[in-house]
Design a protein around this motif. Structure first.
Motif, mmCIF file in Angstrom:
data_model
loop_
_atom_site.group_PDB
_atom_site.id
_atom_site.type_symbol
_atom_site.label_atom_id
_atom_site.label_comp_id
_atom_site.label_asym_id
_atom_site.label_seq_id
_atom_site.Cartn_x
_atom_site.Cartn_y
_atom_site.Cartn_z
ATOM 1 N N LEU A 76 -43.169 -18.411 -45.210
ATOM 2 C CA LEU A 76 -42.709 -17.428 -46.332
ATOM 3 C C LEU A 76 -42.517 -18.969 -47.124
ATOM 4 C CD1 LEU A 76 -41.489 -15.071 -48.239
ATOM 5 C CD2 LEU A 76 -40.084 -15.382 -46.703
ATOM 6 N N GLY A 77 -42.262 -19.709 -47.303
ATOM 7 C CA GLY A 77 -41.730 -21.092 -48.023
ATOM 8 C C GLY A 77 -42.944 -21.328 -49.061
ATOM 9 N N GLN A 78 -44.455 -21.676 -48.187
ATOM 10 C CA GLN A 78 -45.086 -21.870 -48.839
ATOM 11 C C GLN A 78 -45.585 -20.833 -49.653
ATOM 12 O OE1 GLN A 78 -46.661 -25.074 -48.729
ATOM 13 N NE2 GLN A 78 -48.414 -24.194 -49.679
ATOM 14 N N THR A 79 -45.826 -19.715 -49.364
ATOM 15 C CA THR A 79 -46.092 -18.198 -50.161
ATOM 16 C C THR A 79 -45.338 -19.026 -51.490
ATOM 17 O OG1 THR A 79 -44.969 -17.356 -49.188
ATOM 18 C CG2 THR A 79 -47.070 -17.637 -48.242
ATOM 19 N N TYR A 80 -43.700 -19.196 -51.377
ATOM 20 C CA TYR A 80 -42.571 -19.271 -52.129
ATOM 21 C C TYR A 80 -43.205 -20.647 -53.682
ATOM 22 C CZ TYR A 80 -39.953 -15.573 -50.898
ATOM 23 O OH TYR A 80 -39.300 -14.354 -50.212
ATOM 24 N N LEU A 81 -43.723 -21.241 -52.108
ATOM 25 C CA LEU A 81 -44.721 -22.009 -53.610
ATOM 26 C C LEU A 81 -45.343 -22.435 -54.021
ATOM 27 C CD1 LEU A 81 -43.847 -25.232 -51.217
ATOM 28 C CD2 LEU A 81 -42.806 -25.253 -52.983
ATOM 29 N N ARG A 90 -37.498 -22.659 -51.752
ATOM 30 C CA ARG A 90 -36.345 -23.419 -51.068
ATOM 31 C C ARG A 90 -34.779 -23.233 -50.085
ATOM 32 N NH1 ARG A 90 -31.833 -23.961 -55.151
ATOM 33 N NH2 ARG A 90 -31.276 -22.238 -54.244
ATOM 34 N N ASP A 91 -34.701 -21.945 -50.201
ATOM 35 C CA ASP A 91 -34.139 -21.053 -49.169
ATOM 36 C C ASP A 91 -34.799 -20.445 -47.748
ATOM 37 O OD1 ASP A 91 -31.960 -21.020 -50.888
ATOM 38 O OD2 ASP A 91 -32.346 -19.036 -51.660
ATOM 39 N N ALA A 92 -35.924 -20.546 -48.297
ATOM 40 C CA ALA A 92 -37.399 -19.924 -46.909
ATOM 41 C C ALA A 92 -37.004 -21.570 -46.280
ATOM 42 C CB ALA A 92 -38.288 -19.698 -47.445
ATOM 43 N N PHE A 93 -37.010 -23.009 -46.682
ATOM 44 C CA PHE A 93 -37.616 -24.011 -45.380
ATOM 45 C C PHE A 93 -36.161 -24.340 -45.115
ATOM 46 C CE2 PHE A 93 -41.189 -24.754 -49.030
ATOM 47 C CZ PHE A 93 -42.596 -24.277 -47.270
ATOM 48 N N GLY A 94 -35.488 -23.785 -45.781
ATOM 49 C CA GLY A 94 -34.158 -24.278 -45.616
ATOM 50 C C GLY A 94 -33.170 -23.812 -44.213
ATOM 51 N N LEU A 110 -39.039 -28.665 -47.816
ATOM 52 C CA LEU A 110 -37.749 -29.070 -48.147
ATOM 53 C C LEU A 110 -37.370 -29.614 -49.739
ATOM 54 C CD1 LEU A 110 -34.789 -27.396 -48.593
ATOM 55 C CD2 LEU A 110 -34.188 -28.775 -46.601
ATOM 56 N N SER A 111 -37.803 -30.865 -48.996
ATOM 57 C CA SER A 111 -37.777 -31.453 -50.346
ATOM 58 C C SER A 111 -38.377 -31.549 -51.056
ATOM 59 C CB SER A 111 -37.671 -33.003 -49.757
ATOM 60 O OG SER A 111 -38.934 -33.506 -49.462
ATOM 61 N N LEU A 112 -39.324 -30.959 -51.184
ATOM 62 C CA LEU A 112 -39.887 -30.775 -52.808
ATOM 63 C C LEU A 112 -39.512 -29.918 -53.574
ATOM 64 C CD1 LEU A 112 -42.689 -31.402 -54.267
ATOM 65 C CD2 LEU A 112 -44.071 -30.016 -52.537
ATOM 66 N N ASN A 240 -28.654 -15.889 -41.317
ATOM 67 C CA ASN A 240 -26.916 -15.919 -40.802
ATOM 68 C C ASN A 240 -26.460 -17.341 -39.880
ATOM 69 O OD1 ASN A 240 -26.743 -12.756 -41.291
ATOM 70 N ND2 ASN A 240 -27.226 -12.250 -39.920
ATOM 71 N N ALA A 241 -26.744 -18.063 -40.279
ATOM 72 C CA ALA A 241 -26.453 -19.161 -40.266
ATOM 73 C C ALA A 241 -25.915 -20.418 -41.442
ATOM 74 C CB ALA A 241 -27.282 -19.781 -39.864
ATOM 75 N N PRO A 242 -25.066 -21.009 -41.524
ATOM 76 C CA PRO A 242 -25.531 -22.078 -42.305
ATOM 77 C C PRO A 242 -26.318 -22.553 -42.685
ATOM 78 C CG PRO A 242 -23.221 -22.396 -40.781
ATOM 79 C CD PRO A 242 -24.063 -21.885 -39.794
ATOM 80 N N ALA A 243 -26.898 -22.605 -44.378
ATOM 81 C CA ALA A 243 -28.279 -23.248 -44.955
ATOM 82 C C ALA A 243 -27.799 -24.673 -44.117
ATOM 83 C CB ALA A 243 -27.946 -23.498 -46.470
ATOM 84 N N PRO A 244 -28.995 -25.689 -44.358
ATOM 85 C CA PRO A 244 -28.949 -27.697 -44.219
ATOM 86 C C PRO A 244 -28.141 -28.036 -45.101
ATOM 87 C CG PRO A 244 -31.228 -26.323 -44.057
ATOM 88 C CD PRO A 244 -30.150 -24.761 -44.736
#
Length: 423
Positions: A76-81, A90-94, A110-112, A240-244
């Motif tokens: 999902l993060g890659q598709t967003y990128l 950023r949200d998805a990779f986090g 995530l850093s990217l 449902n967890a704290p973001a990294p």
């Protein structure tokens, strides 16, 4: 000449392929699991075809069906990128990294995404926290893009000296050297893998490409995408967890500075919730063609970069015209003892990078800097000043109107910034 890829940032996620996704499906042969796995594969298929909107839709379906599967969130993060949605990426990779803390590719991407949203401090923290799981060659150049070219040179120099170091590692080091202002060394390193006639052209491409107008420009050019306005991934997909990489508020270093009259509390590096997105500069896109992997660059100082004369094939010469960019002359509106503090940074190199990004907002001013120590640690703070109180207030207000953070305080022994004095 085609500029070949130097780093696998972003695109490396595609190597997940069917292996890890198939493993996710093998754990539980339920109907929902099969649907999620099929959606994830379709998302990757559409990514390969360049149909990013469809890829996003299928990837979101996979995550909604199986929200606890890290691999689906990485896809999902890659598709967003690739769709130019950097905040959502950023949200998805986090979230993916929360589920799989040892996933080096998720950390790298995530850093990217953090870099693309202007969160350079967050990107540096991510790269540092996951240094053991990210390929040193990729991590080194990502550090340079995140505003720490000096640290990047250290990492990449060590990588170059390891057995099996290849062209990619050497070219990443060359680029990091260039971004650190060490153009002669960069040119020498480039010469190891390029013909003499191509060296100057490569240097000029890097110099041009390293002049972004917004936080997202470099990553957008890296991925060959157009950034779009993005409010983040759908709330229903959030984990449902704290973001990294959440960092507790540190003790404000300027609470201990003499003569302070703050208007707005300072931060080490402002978090950017959203950025104004623009297409990458046409020169960078036109002149640099990325291959299967992608090349990462970092901003040079904001002053114009002079052209370097390229002579007939000969041994490479120093790029003195590019290596030292003259600063604008000091223009002080009035004598006074008030300064506009722009920020406090973990090192001179990071402060220098930040100044290069915002110098246009303080045209005619020379940056001042000094090391300070507080309960939060040791920092290098940057300011412009020598104003009356009214002039300092006006300048700070103007900068805030552009989205910056600053406050006005009395002078505390400021000196010309270290990178100016070194010239």
């Amino acid at each position: 000449m085609k500029t070949r890829a130097a780093i696998t940032l972003g695109l490396s996620v595609l190597t997940l392929g069917g292996a890890s996704l198939a493993y996710a499906g093998a754990r539980n042969e339920t109907k929902v699991e099969k649907q999620a796995l099929a959606s994830a594969h379709k998302a990757q298929d559409f990514l390969a075809k360049g149909k990013y909107a469809a890829a996003v839709s299928f990837a979101e379906t996979a995550v909604s069906l199986r929200p606890q599967v890290s691999d689906y969130r990485v896809v999902l993060g890659q598709t967003y990128l690739k769709a130019g949605r950097f905040i959502s990426a950023r949200d998805a990779f986090g979230d993916a990294l929360t589920l799989s803390p040892d996933n080096g590719k998720a950390a790298l991407n995530l850093s990217l995404a953090q870099i693309a949203t202007g969160d350079w401090d967050g990107a540096r923290k991510t790269l540092s926290a996951h240094a053991g799981t990210i390929n040193p060659s990729d991590r080194g150049l990502a550090m340079a893009l995140a505003g720490d070219p000096s640290g990047a040179v250290e990492v990449l120099t060590a990588a170059v000296r390891t057995p099996g170091a290849d062209t990619k590692v050497r070219q990443n080091l060359a680029l990091a050297l260039a971004l650190a202002g060490r153009w002669q060394e960069a040119k020498s390193m480039i010469s190891v893998d390029l013909a003499p006639a191509d060296v100057d052209q490569r240097i000029m491409q890097w110099a041009s490409f390293a002049r972004p107008k917004s936080a997202s420009d470099q990553v957008a050019s890296l991925l060959g995408v157009t950034p779009i306005a993005d409010g983040g991934q759908p709330v229903a997909l959030a984990l449902n967890a704290p973001a990294p990489m959440t960092v507790a508020a540190a003790d404000p270093i300027d609470a201990h500075m003499p003569g302070q009259s703050p208007v707005v509390a300072d931060v080490v590096q402002p978090q950017v919730a959203d950025v104004a997105v623009t297409a990458a500069p046409s020169l960078a896109v036109a002149s640099i063609q990325f291959g299967p992997h992608a090349e990462v660059v970092q901003a040079l100082p904001a002053a114009p970069v002079r052209a370097v004369a390229v002579k007939a094939p000969a041994r490479p010469v120093a790029l003195a015209a590019v290596a030292s960019v003259p600063m604008r002359p000091v223009v002080v509106p009035a004598k006074g003892n008030f300064f506009v503090q722009i920020g406090a940074y973990p090192s001179v190199a990071v402060a220098h990078d930040k100044w290069g990004r915002i110098a246009s907002s303080f045209a005619g001013q020379t940056p001042h800097g000094m090391n300070v120590t507080s309960k939060a640690g040791t920092f290098y703070r940057v300011s412009v000043g020598g104003f009356s109180r009214g002039q300092a207030d006006a300048m700070c207000s103007s900068y805030r109107a552009k989205g910056g953070n600053c406050f006005v305080r009395a002078g505390a022994g400021e000196q010309t910034a270290a990178w100016i004095k070194a010239k």
